[in-house]
Write an enzyme that holds these catalytic residues in place. Structure first.
Site, PDB file in Angstrom:
ATOM      1  N   LYS A  34      70.564  41.167  17.153  1.00 20.06           N
ATOM      2  CA  LYS A  34      70.974  39.776  16.965  1.00 20.06           C
ATOM      3  C   LYS A  34      70.618  38.929  18.186  1.00 20.06           C
ATOM      4  O   LYS A  34      70.024  37.860  18.077  1.00 20.06           O
ATOM      5  CB  LYS A  34      72.481  39.702  16.685  1.00 20.06           C
ATOM      6  CG  LYS A  34      73.012  38.307  16.467  1.00 20.06           C
ATOM      7  CD  LYS A  34      73.742  37.831  17.689  1.00 20.06           C
ATOM      8  CE  LYS A  34      73.951  36.327  17.634  1.00 20.06           C
ATOM      9  NZ  LYS A  34      74.685  35.855  18.808  1.00 20.06           N
TER      10      LYS A  34
ATOM     11  N   ASP B   9      74.273  36.989  12.466  1.00 15.67           N
ATOM     12  CA  ASP B   9      75.589  37.262  13.047  1.00 15.67           C
ATOM     13  C   ASP B   9      76.617  37.242  11.928  1.00 15.67           C
ATOM     14  O   ASP B   9      76.264  37.186  10.750  1.00 15.67           O
ATOM     15  CB  ASP B   9      75.921  36.218  14.110  1.00 15.67           C
ATOM     16  CG  ASP B   9      75.849  34.821  13.546  1.00 15.67           C
ATOM     17  OD1 ASP B   9      76.336  34.598  12.432  1.00 15.67           O
ATOM     18  OD2 ASP B   9      75.295  33.939  14.216  1.00 15.67           O
TER      19      ASP B   9
END
Length: 219
Positions: free
Chosen positions: A121, A139
């Site tokens: 991420k 996320d």
DNA sequence: ATCCCGAGGG
DNA sequence: CCCTCTGGAT
């Protein structure tokens, strides 16, 4: 409604309303963004910005951070979540940055993920924001909103699978801004606990709302 | 009580 | 796949 149609409506709506959505993290260079994104795990951007306001002046460069200790960094970041882990990660990250990458933030997912505290991420955020690559960081918000709207199949049970689906369907030149659209929508409207559907203009295209309407017709 | 722009380790 | 880390806001 077909998935392709949902994407079309989504891009159209957000392009009109949030044409230039971007991160709320405060930073002035790639190194600072990397630090801020590492700190942002399971923590609000506002909290991160409070911490970095004093952290960045003390550690203005990768070298200064690499020369410090996790104990000292901890004192600066103790109000974010997981301060112990993040303090170790930040110092370790800075040392690899200095030793292996000539103090320059690398521009590939693979190199970025070699550093502690940098997962997929975080790496995606960096290559997208700093290097303008068509990468989608998934996320908690992006994951939740994508599933609710019906942008990805229920079988996309991991962030990586959701990422691949979104990359496949969103126009290349919209991927970077689309990341922030989904974040903003997830943060302020399509919140985790009780989504604010009454304030949401995406209802006509939302799979979860459609299903809810079917299950409870009085709504 | 639950969630916030996750990552590392078992 | 699971668990742990573990502060602050609502």
């Amino acid at each position: 409604m077909q998935k392709k149609e949902r994407y079309k409506e989504l891009v159209e709506y957000f392009s009109m309303n949030y044409p230039e959505a971007e991160t709320e993290l405060v930073y002035t260079n790639p190194y600072e963004l990397l630090v801020a994104v590492i700190l942002s795990a399971q923590c609000t951007d506002k909290r991160v910005n409070i911490v970095t306001q004093k952290l960045f002046p003390r550690f203005p460069t990768p070298e200064s951070l690499a020369a410090s200790t996790a104990e000292e960094v901890f004192e600066y970041i103790r109000s974010v979540s997981y301060p112990n882990n993040k303090a170790k990660h930040l110092v370790g990250m800075a040392r690899i940055l200095v030793n292996d990458f000539n103090s320059e933030v690398p521009n590939t997912i693979e190199d970025l993920q070699k550093m502690p505290g940098v997962g997929r991420k975080t790496a995606n955020v960096i290559v997208s924001v700093i290097f303008n690559q068509p990468a989608m960081a998934v996320d908690t918000h992006v994951f939740r909103v994508s599933h609710r709207l019906g942008l990805v199949p229920k079988t996309a049970k991991t962030p990586l699978l959701v990422e691949k689906q979104l990359i496949k369907h969103i126009p290349k030149d919209k991927i970077a801004v689309a990341h922030h659209w989904l974040i903003l929508h997830g943060r302020y409207i399509c919140v985790a606990r009780t989504p604010k559907c009454s304030e949401c203009n995406l209802k006509p295209f939302c799979q979860a709302f459609e299903k809810q309407k079917f299950d409870t017709p009085h709504l």
